[in-house]
Design a protein around this motif. Sequence first.
Motif, PDB file in Angstrom:
ATOM      1  N   ILE A  16      -0.722   9.910  -8.052  1.00  0.00           N
ATOM      2  CA  ILE A  16      -0.481   8.485  -7.807  1.00  0.00           C
ATOM      3  C   ILE A  16       0.959   8.145  -8.192  1.00  0.00           C
ATOM      4  CG2 ILE A  16      -1.141   6.132  -8.445  1.00  0.00           C
ATOM      5  CD1 ILE A  16      -3.937   7.223  -9.094  1.00  0.00           C
ATOM      6  N   LYS A  18       3.375   4.933  -8.428  1.00  0.00           N
ATOM      7  CA  LYS A  18       3.372   3.468  -8.421  1.00  0.00           C
ATOM      8  C   LYS A  18       4.759   2.923  -8.093  1.00  0.00           C
ATOM      9  CE  LYS A  18      -0.459   3.161 -11.716  1.00  0.00           C
ATOM     10  NZ  LYS A  18      -0.954   2.565 -12.980  1.00  0.00           N
ATOM     11  N   GLU A  54       0.983   1.186  -4.761  1.00  0.00           N
ATOM     12  CA  GLU A  54       1.058   2.598  -5.115  1.00  0.00           C
ATOM     13  C   GLU A  54       0.708   3.432  -3.887  1.00  0.00           C
ATOM     14  OE1 GLU A  54      -1.822   2.139  -8.320  1.00  0.00           O
ATOM     15  OE2 GLU A  54      -3.230   3.396  -7.217  1.00  0.00           O
ATOM     16  N   ARG A  55       1.031   4.722  -3.962  1.00  0.00           N
ATOM     17  CA  ARG A  55       0.764   5.628  -2.860  1.00  0.00           C
ATOM     18  C   ARG A  55       0.403   6.996  -3.433  1.00  0.00           C
ATOM     19  NH1 ARG A  55       4.404   3.301  -4.707  1.00  0.00           N
ATOM     20  NH2 ARG A  55       5.392   2.353  -2.893  1.00  0.00           N
ATOM     21  N   ARG A  56      -0.133   7.861  -2.568  1.00  0.00           N
ATOM     22  CA  ARG A  56      -0.571   9.194  -3.008  1.00  0.00           C
ATOM     23  C   ARG A  56       0.351  10.276  -2.457  1.00  0.00           C
ATOM     24  NH1 ARG A  56      -5.798   9.388  -5.235  1.00  0.00           N
ATOM     25  NH2 ARG A  56      -6.371   7.247  -5.801  1.00  0.00           N
ATOM     26  N   SER A 299      -6.321  -0.124   3.226  1.00  0.00           N
ATOM     27  CA  SER A 299      -6.172   0.855   2.149  1.00  0.00           C
ATOM     28  C   SER A 299      -4.725   1.030   1.724  1.00  0.00           C
ATOM     29  CB  SER A 299      -6.736   2.212   2.588  1.00  0.00           C
ATOM     30  OG  SER A 299      -6.024   2.691   3.725  1.00  0.00           O
ATOM     31  N   HIS A 301      -2.629  -0.744   0.166  1.00  0.00           N
ATOM     32  CA  HIS A 301      -2.228  -1.192  -1.166  1.00  0.00           C
ATOM     33  C   HIS A 301      -2.231  -0.048  -2.175  1.00  0.00           C
ATOM     34  CE1 HIS A 301      -4.393  -4.476   0.980  1.00  0.00           C
ATOM     35  NE2 HIS A 301      -3.274  -5.114   0.700  1.00  0.00           N
ATOM     36  N   LYS A 302      -3.207   0.864  -2.020  1.00  0.00           N
ATOM     37  CA  LYS A 302      -3.363   1.969  -2.968  1.00  0.00           C
ATOM     38  C   LYS A 302      -2.927   3.317  -2.404  1.00  0.00           C
ATOM     39  CE  LYS A 302      -5.417  -0.395  -6.299  1.00  0.00           C
ATOM     40  NZ  LYS A 302      -4.835  -0.522  -7.670  1.00  0.00           N
ATOM     41  N   LEU A 303      -2.967   3.464  -1.073  1.00  0.00           N
ATOM     42  CA  LEU A 303      -2.721   4.779  -0.471  1.00  0.00           C
ATOM     43  C   LEU A 303      -1.409   4.878   0.290  1.00  0.00           C
ATOM     44  CD1 LEU A 303      -6.287   5.701   0.876  1.00  0.00           C
ATOM     45  CD2 LEU A 303      -5.301   6.083  -1.388  1.00  0.00           C
TER      46      LEU A 303
END
Length: 352
Positions: A16, A18, A54-56, A299, A301-303
């Motif tokens: 992750i 951020k 955030e992203r992966r 998705s 927002h997080k990925l």
Amino acid sequence: MEIGITGIGSYIPSIITKNEDFLGHTFLENDGSHFPQGNAVIIEKFKSITGIAERRYAPSDLKTSDLGFLAAQKAIEDSGIDPEGLDYIIFAHNFGDLIPGKIQGDTLPSLATRVKHLLRIRNPKCVAYDMIFGCPGWIESAIQATAFIKSGMAKKCLVIGGETLSRVVDKHDRDSMIFSDGAGAAIFEANPKSGNVLAHASATYANEEAYYLYFDKSNDEDACADTRYIKMNGRKIYEFACTYVPQAMKDCLDKSGVEIKDVKKIFIHQANEKMDEAIVKRFYRLYQKEVPQNIMPMSIHKLGNSSVATVPTLFDLVTKGEMPEHKLKKGDVVIFASVGAGMNINAMVYRY
């Protein structure tokens, strides 16, 4: 003949990153000059437009083909099929396998061939090839799989979308914060117990729009002159998407014979929150309707934006109950839609 998705799977990387992790970056304009505002302001403005917090990123020991293989394994398990019975493996991507620190993408052999190898499929009549169609590549691959099945050339197809964009971004470009890694995969079969592709539409605009996304050098003039990175004209892409994607979605829905009121969910490429919201709003405006509540799972927002992987990954998360605020039941009609480099757009209407 009905053609449905009988299995779905995804691989979401564990690393992750951020927004605050970019505070120490040196962001530069395209001409190499410095921004007048500090990184905190740049990042806050970025979040307000894209929605990304955030992203992966994939671990360094996994390549794009590995991500696709891991997603494919889950889709095959979900469907319950014998992979030896697959007629086609289609892998949508843009940059091939990327190794951190290297300046070349690797597509020899194709990523689809690599996945077939990793799945240990021995059947030579299982044909494996790659799709290069920008971010809409997974949907376009699904459209091709549907055509193969409808024509009688295939009964089962594995369609994969995967990318490791974190390895082809310029750390001095603020747009680098958009991109991420991931993979999604689906099994398309003839005469499934449930599910059916109702209609699809595709288009390519390649005049002044062709190079809205392109490859170019770093914004840092002291960086390696031989390395190229993904670049984009964000404003032009936004305007293009908001102009052409809603009409493509309408054309597709009208072709399907489904009424707008019967659409339950819209799975749109996770590129930019404000852009996606504008596209869906303009789509409903074409029918003189208001956007229903909870119609568009998000998705990003997080990925982040993992290109070809966003639509199948999002669909997997919803169907597996990972996004409890969004539920689907058998018979619900959904729309898949995407836009990206080319400039390409497409849509698919699907009865779940």
